[in-house]
Design a protein around this motif. Structure first.
Motif, PDB file in Angstrom:
ATOM      1  N   PRO A  84       0.809  -1.230   0.000  1.00 42.94           N
ATOM      2  CA  PRO A  84       0.000   0.000   0.000  1.00 42.94           C
ATOM      3  C   PRO A  84       0.837   1.272   0.000  1.00 42.94           C
ATOM      4  O   PRO A  84       0.401   2.303  -0.528  1.00 42.94           O
ATOM      5  N   ILE A  85       2.056   1.217   0.586  1.00 39.57           N
ATOM      6  CA  ILE A  85       2.867   2.434   0.666  1.00 39.57           C
ATOM      7  C   ILE A  85       3.608   2.725  -0.635  1.00 39.57           C
ATOM      8  O   ILE A  85       4.204   3.800  -0.778  1.00 39.57           O
ATOM      9  N   PHE A 110     -13.290  -3.001 -13.556  1.00 37.95           N
ATOM     10  CA  PHE A 110     -13.962  -1.895 -14.237  1.00 37.95           C
ATOM     11  C   PHE A 110     -13.759  -0.595 -13.459  1.00 37.95           C
ATOM     12  O   PHE A 110     -13.415   0.454 -14.024  1.00 37.95           O
ATOM     13  N   ALA A 111     -13.948  -0.653 -12.128  1.00 36.92           N
ATOM     14  CA  ALA A 111     -13.810   0.542 -11.292  1.00 36.92           C
ATOM     15  C   ALA A 111     -12.372   1.054 -11.285  1.00 36.92           C
ATOM     16  O   ALA A 111     -12.134   2.271 -11.327  1.00 36.92           O
ATOM     17  N   LEU A 112     -11.397   0.145 -11.248  1.00 33.14           N
ATOM     18  CA  LEU A 112      -9.994   0.564 -11.223  1.00 33.14           C
ATOM     19  C   LEU A 112      -9.621   1.292 -12.512  1.00 33.14           C
ATOM     20  O   LEU A 112      -8.958   2.336 -12.477  1.00 33.14           O
ATOM     21  N   TYR A 113     -10.036   0.749 -13.654  1.00 33.02           N
ATOM     22  CA  TYR A 113      -9.717   1.391 -14.934  1.00 33.02           C
ATOM     23  C   TYR A 113     -10.338   2.786 -15.004  1.00 33.02           C
ATOM     24  O   TYR A 113      -9.690   3.754 -15.427  1.00 33.02           O
ATOM     25  N   SER A 127      -2.186   3.118  -1.548  1.00 27.64           N
ATOM     26  CA  SER A 127      -3.161   3.232  -0.456  1.00 27.64           C
ATOM     27  C   SER A 127      -4.313   4.158  -0.844  1.00 27.64           C
ATOM     28  O   SER A 127      -5.452   3.971  -0.385  1.00 27.64           O
ATOM     29  N   GLU A 128      -4.038   5.161  -1.689  1.00 29.39           N
ATOM     30  CA  GLU A 128      -5.107   6.051  -2.146  1.00 29.39           C
ATOM     31  C   GLU A 128      -6.115   5.290  -3.004  1.00 29.39           C
ATOM     32  O   GLU A 128      -7.327   5.520  -2.911  1.00 29.39           O
ATOM     33  N   LEU A 129      -5.610   4.377  -3.842  1.00 27.36           N
ATOM     34  CA  LEU A 129      -6.520   3.560  -4.654  1.00 27.36           C
ATOM     35  C   LEU A 129      -7.371   2.666  -3.761  1.00 27.36           C
ATOM     36  O   LEU A 129      -8.575   2.503  -3.987  1.00 27.36           O
ATOM     37  N   GLN A 170     -10.051   4.842  -1.998  1.00 29.61           N
ATOM     38  CA  GLN A 170     -11.084   5.350  -2.901  1.00 29.61           C
ATOM     39  C   GLN A 170     -11.985   4.235  -3.424  1.00 29.61           C
ATOM     40  O   GLN A 170     -13.194   4.408  -3.554  1.00 29.61           O
ATOM     41  N   LEU A 171     -11.381   3.087  -3.746  1.00 31.45           N
ATOM     42  CA  LEU A 171     -12.149   1.989  -4.333  1.00 31.45           C
ATOM     43  C   LEU A 171     -12.754   1.068  -3.282  1.00 31.45           C
ATOM     44  O   LEU A 171     -13.598   0.226  -3.601  1.00 31.45           O
ATOM     45  N   ASP A 172     -12.277   1.194  -2.032  1.00 31.34           N
ATOM     46  CA  ASP A 172     -12.836   0.445  -0.904  1.00 31.34           C
ATOM     47  C   ASP A 172     -12.722  -1.064  -1.099  1.00 31.34           C
ATOM     48  O   ASP A 172     -13.687  -1.805  -0.955  1.00 31.34           O
ATOM     49  N   TYR A 173     -11.524  -1.529  -1.492  1.00 36.36           N
ATOM     50  CA  TYR A 173     -11.273  -2.965  -1.441  1.00 36.36           C
ATOM     51  C   TYR A 173      -9.820  -3.232  -1.083  1.00 36.36           C
ATOM     52  O   TYR A 173      -9.001  -2.310  -1.024  1.00 36.36           O
TER      53      TYR A 173
END
Length: 396
Positions: free
Chosen positions: A3-4, A35-38, A52-54, A57-60
């Motif tokens: 994550p870092i 789909f959400a990541l793209y 970690s920001e991804l 934001q995406l909550d997984y």
């Protein structure tokens, strides 16, 4: 990935995107997470950040993120570069519906996810009426107008793809058919990519590993290719008896060897259940030479009168131990017999018995001990002893 770790995203402002195409053609293959990541990488507010920001934001979780990244890269929607903890994502545009469906692998993947009927409807929606009047490249550009490529450089661009059309024509000519067309085709693409084979090389493997009913056996194909790419012991490393055993395993069909051994040893014949067991092993991708070694192991070495369901357990054990050839099976048998001999030897040795309690002098016993208690001390101890006994007996 952690994550870092930092990441940088490239091309996000250059790619073209059609939400309808992406939902219809790509989302079934990517799943909602991919789909959400793209989508998020396309619209990321800055080109750099931390993983970690991804995640926030995406909550997984991290596993979901890595799986989504792998799927996007497999579908050529992004490339990944790891520069010592700094991840670089290079985004690419999705294909048009026509190009997507013209790729046999993508089309087959989509059929596997949404079914032939749904894909058929998508194909109808991309058809255009009228006569195609587009010009070919050679109709417009003359060869003399083109710059000749440098000597030694390949003119082919992109990755070489499996020519499934040529493969299927060869199948028809040789009478080979699919067991499950969708799954078999996907397996063929995977084998072609993993082992770097063209359609002809792959077909020759399919031809020699087909089932008795001429159906394709992709498990057998995978096993054969793994064996070919696995380092094998040399025949000269074995004794003459072991060499003869290996040649026997490689020379005949399991049904024939089973019949020969049962006739010679028991004056019998293979049962219907035994034939079914061998057929099941073939469907599971167990090669003929491994089946022959299993037959020899159970009938000749273990002394069984029939091969039973245990043969499947042993086949799975050998599969787990990566026993993919007769040579490796002989080595396994030699190790097994050595262990059995060691067990028998240990059983023949007398067990070490423990002496009964009291038959040995205690370790704390000191023969040189000398009692140096004085007479006054002994008298005092006797008085304490009498008083204690008197109290225990209820005396005053």
């Amino acid at each position: 990935m952690r994550p870092i770790d930092k990441f940088t995203c490239y091309n996000s402002e250059k790619i073209s995107f059609d939400a309808d195409i992406f939902v219809r053609y790509y989302q079934p293959l990517l799943g909602l997470n991919g789909f959400a990541l793209y989508q998020f990488l396309r619209a990321f507010p800055s080109q750099t950040g931390r993983l970690s920001e991804l995640l926030n934001q995406l909550d997984y979780g991290m596993n979901d993120l890595e799986t989504s990244i792998d799927k996007l890269s497999a579908l050529k929607l992004l490339d990944i570069y790891d520069d010592h903890g700094h991840i670089h994502f290079v985004l690419y545009s999705h294909l048009t519906p026509e190009v997507f469906l013209s790729d046999p692998l993508y089309k087959q993947l989509l059929i596997d996810k949404i079914g032939q009927t749904a894909v058929g409807k998508l194909m109808l929606s991309t058809e255009v009426s009228g006569k195609k009047t587009s010009k070919k490249f050679s109709d417009v550009y003359r060869v003399s107008e083109l710059q000749e490529p440098e000597t030694g450089l390949s003119t082919q661009t992109g990755e070489q793809k499996l020519d499934m059309g040529a493969f299927q024509i060869a199948m028809q000519q040789q009478g080979i058919h699919y067991v499950d067309e969708t799954k078999d085709i996907l397996a063929l693409y995977a084998l072609s990519e993993k082992f770097g084979l063209d359609w002809y090389q792959l077909f020759k493997i399919a031809e020699v590993t087909q089932n008795v009913d001429h159906s394709m056996n992709t498990a057998n194909m995978s096993r054969r290719l793994i064996t070919q790419n696995q380092k094998q012991p040399k025949l000269v490393d074995f004794s003459k008896a072991e060499q003869a055993l290996i040649r026997t395993a490689k020379s005949g069909r399991p049904e024939v060897l089973l019949a020969q051994i049962k006739k010679r040893r028991f004056d019998g014949h293979p049962t219907q259940k035994e034939r079914q067991l061998l057929a099941r092993l073939s469907r599971d991708g167990v090669s003929d030479e491994i089946q022959n070694m299993l037959i020899i192991y159970f009938l000749e070495i273990r002394g069984y009168s029939n091969i039973s369901d245990y043969i499947e357990e042993q086949a799975n054990r050998w599969k787990k131990d990566k026993i993919t050839s007769a040579e490796l099976a002989v080595k396994w048998l030699a190790t097994y017999q050595s262990k059995q001999a060691e067990k028998i030897k240990q059983k023949g040795q007398p067990k070490k018995t423990t002496a009964p309690v009291g038959s040995q002098t205690p370790e704390w016993y000191e023969p040189a001990y000398k009692n140096e208690t004085s007479e006054d001390q002994q008298a005092e101890l006797e008085k304490i002893k009498r008083d204690t006994l008197k109290k225990m007996n209820g005396g005053d």
